[in-house]
Design a protein around this motif. Structure first.
Motif, PDB file in Angstrom:
ATOM      1  N   ALA A  25       0.833  -1.205   0.000  1.00 15.25           N
ATOM      2  CA  ALA A  25       0.000   0.000   0.000  1.00 15.25           C
ATOM      3  C   ALA A  25       0.869   1.257   0.000  1.00 15.25           C
ATOM      4  O   ALA A  25       0.550   2.239  -0.672  1.00 15.25           O
ATOM      5  CB  ALA A  25      -0.938   0.002   1.206  1.00 15.25           C
ATOM      6  N   ALA A  26       1.974   1.238   0.737  1.00 11.79           N
ATOM      7  CA  ALA A  26       2.899   2.376   0.748  1.00 11.79           C
ATOM      8  C   ALA A  26       3.540   2.552  -0.625  1.00 11.79           C
ATOM      9  O   ALA A  26       3.678   3.676  -1.116  1.00 11.79           O
ATOM     10  CB  ALA A  26       3.967   2.190   1.819  1.00 11.79           C
ATOM     11  N   GLU A  27       3.923   1.464  -1.253  1.00  8.68           N
ATOM     12  CA  GLU A  27       4.528   1.535  -2.587  1.00  8.68           C
ATOM     13  C   GLU A  27       3.546   2.078  -3.617  1.00  8.68           C
ATOM     14  O   GLU A  27       3.951   2.727  -4.579  1.00  8.68           O
ATOM     15  CB  GLU A  27       5.023   0.160  -3.029  1.00  8.68           C
ATOM     16  CG  GLU A  27       6.242  -0.293  -2.283  1.00  8.68           C
ATOM     17  CD  GLU A  27       6.693  -1.695  -2.695  1.00  8.68           C
ATOM     18  OE1 GLU A  27       5.892  -2.438  -3.323  1.00  8.68           O
ATOM     19  OE2 GLU A  27       7.839  -2.041  -2.386  1.00  8.68           O
ATOM     20  N   PHE A  28       2.271   1.829  -3.413  1.00  4.39           N
ATOM     21  CA  PHE A  28       1.237   2.296  -4.330  1.00  4.39           C
ATOM     22  C   PHE A  28       1.016   3.803  -4.188  1.00  4.39           C
ATOM     23  O   PHE A  28       0.765   4.503  -5.166  1.00  4.39           O
ATOM     24  CB  PHE A  28      -0.068   1.542  -4.068  1.00  4.39           C
ATOM     25  CG  PHE A  28      -1.184   1.926  -4.993  1.00  4.39           C
ATOM     26  CD1 PHE A  28      -1.207   1.486  -6.309  1.00  4.39           C
ATOM     27  CD2 PHE A  28      -2.217   2.729  -4.539  1.00  4.39           C
ATOM     28  CE1 PHE A  28      -2.231   1.844  -7.163  1.00  4.39           C
ATOM     29  CE2 PHE A  28      -3.257   3.096  -5.388  1.00  4.39           C
ATOM     30  CZ  PHE A  28      -3.258   2.652  -6.702  1.00  4.39           C
ATOM     31  N   ILE A  29       1.114   4.324  -2.962  1.00  4.36           N
ATOM     32  CA  ILE A  29       0.802   5.730  -2.685  1.00  4.36           C
ATOM     33  C   ILE A  29       2.025   6.638  -2.787  1.00  4.36           C
ATOM     34  O   ILE A  29       1.942   7.741  -3.314  1.00  4.36           O
ATOM     35  CB  ILE A  29       0.155   5.865  -1.285  1.00  4.36           C
ATOM     36  CG1 ILE A  29      -1.190   5.158  -1.285  1.00  4.36           C
ATOM     37  CG2 ILE A  29       0.012   7.324  -0.876  1.00  4.36           C
ATOM     38  CD1 ILE A  29      -1.842   5.070   0.078  1.00  4.36           C
ATOM     39  N   PHE A  30       3.164   6.162  -2.274  1.00  2.00           N
ATOM     40  CA  PHE A  30       4.350   7.007  -2.177  1.00  2.00           C
ATOM     41  C   PHE A  30       5.417   6.593  -3.186  1.00  2.00           C
ATOM     42  O   PHE A  30       5.538   5.419  -3.511  1.00  2.00           O
ATOM     43  CB  PHE A  30       4.942   6.918  -0.763  1.00  2.00           C
ATOM     44  CG  PHE A  30       4.026   7.421   0.306  1.00  2.00           C
ATOM     45  CD1 PHE A  30       3.856   8.784   0.513  1.00  2.00           C
ATOM     46  CD2 PHE A  30       3.329   6.544   1.120  1.00  2.00           C
ATOM     47  CE1 PHE A  30       3.010   9.252   1.507  1.00  2.00           C
ATOM     48  CE2 PHE A  30       2.482   7.004   2.117  1.00  2.00           C
ATOM     49  CZ  PHE A  30       2.322   8.359   2.308  1.00  2.00           C
TER      50      PHE A  30
END
Length: 185
Positions: A25-30
């Motif tokens: 999820a972090a890789e998707f957003i940031f």
């Protein structure tokens, strides 16, 4: 459950803010970065360095982070630190809480632009007195709307001071004051 599969933006960092791992999820957003501090807006850097640490474990910190789609997004960063010095950060967006204020400021900005265009309209078409009356009326309405938004921010301000989160309110106040100053000319 592995960190990668957490349904929220999660980072595991060391004391120097180096990213050790993150959730999908972090890789998707940031954007991908070796240092978590690279995600933190310049205006929030000092705050992040002071409050994202093992001495503040289990405390929430509000920071402006840069996502892949937007450069300035408010996030609540929840942190927990291990005895080995690893920090576990969960980043939850607060953008939805500011949407109404941002929308109102956008509307006011459009009204300001329309007022400027009408000021630039040929005075001969309306007649000088009618032209001045229209502008005065629009200026009063715009100033009234800006003052209403400033009053709402002022009502929220004491609560924000208590939790040391006045950054956004100060920005909104500056924009409104600038709009009132420019509109009264």
């Amino acid at each position: 459950m592995e960190y990668r599969e957490l349904p929220v933006p999660y980072y595991k960092i060391n004391r120097e803010f180096q990213v050790l791992s993150c959730s999908a999820a972090a890789e998707f957003i940031f954007p991908s970065t070796p240092s978590w501090l690279n995600l933190v807006d310049e205006g929030s850097q000092i705050k992040a360095k002071n409050y994202i640490s093992s001495t503040h474990t289990n405390q929430r910190v509000e920071l402006i982070l840069s996502t892949m789609t937007q450069p300035f997004v408010p996030f609540d960063v929840y942190q927990r630190w291990d005895q080995d010095g690893s920090g576990h950060l969960v980043c939850i967006s607060r953008a939805h809480q500011y949407t109404a204020v941002v929308e109102k400021l956008g509307e006011l900005q459009q009204e300001l632009k329309q007022g400027v265009y009408q000021r630039e309209a040929p005075k001969e078409r309306l007649g000088v007195q009618a032209y001045l009356n229209v502008n005065r009326s629009q200026n009063r309405e715009l100033c009234s709307a800006l003052e209403t938004v400033r009053d709402l921010v002022d009502q929220m301000y004491p609560s924000l001071v208590e939790i040391n989160q006045t950054d956004y309110a100060d920005i909104i106040r500056r924009v409104i004051d600038n709009g009132l100053k420019n509109n009264s000319l």
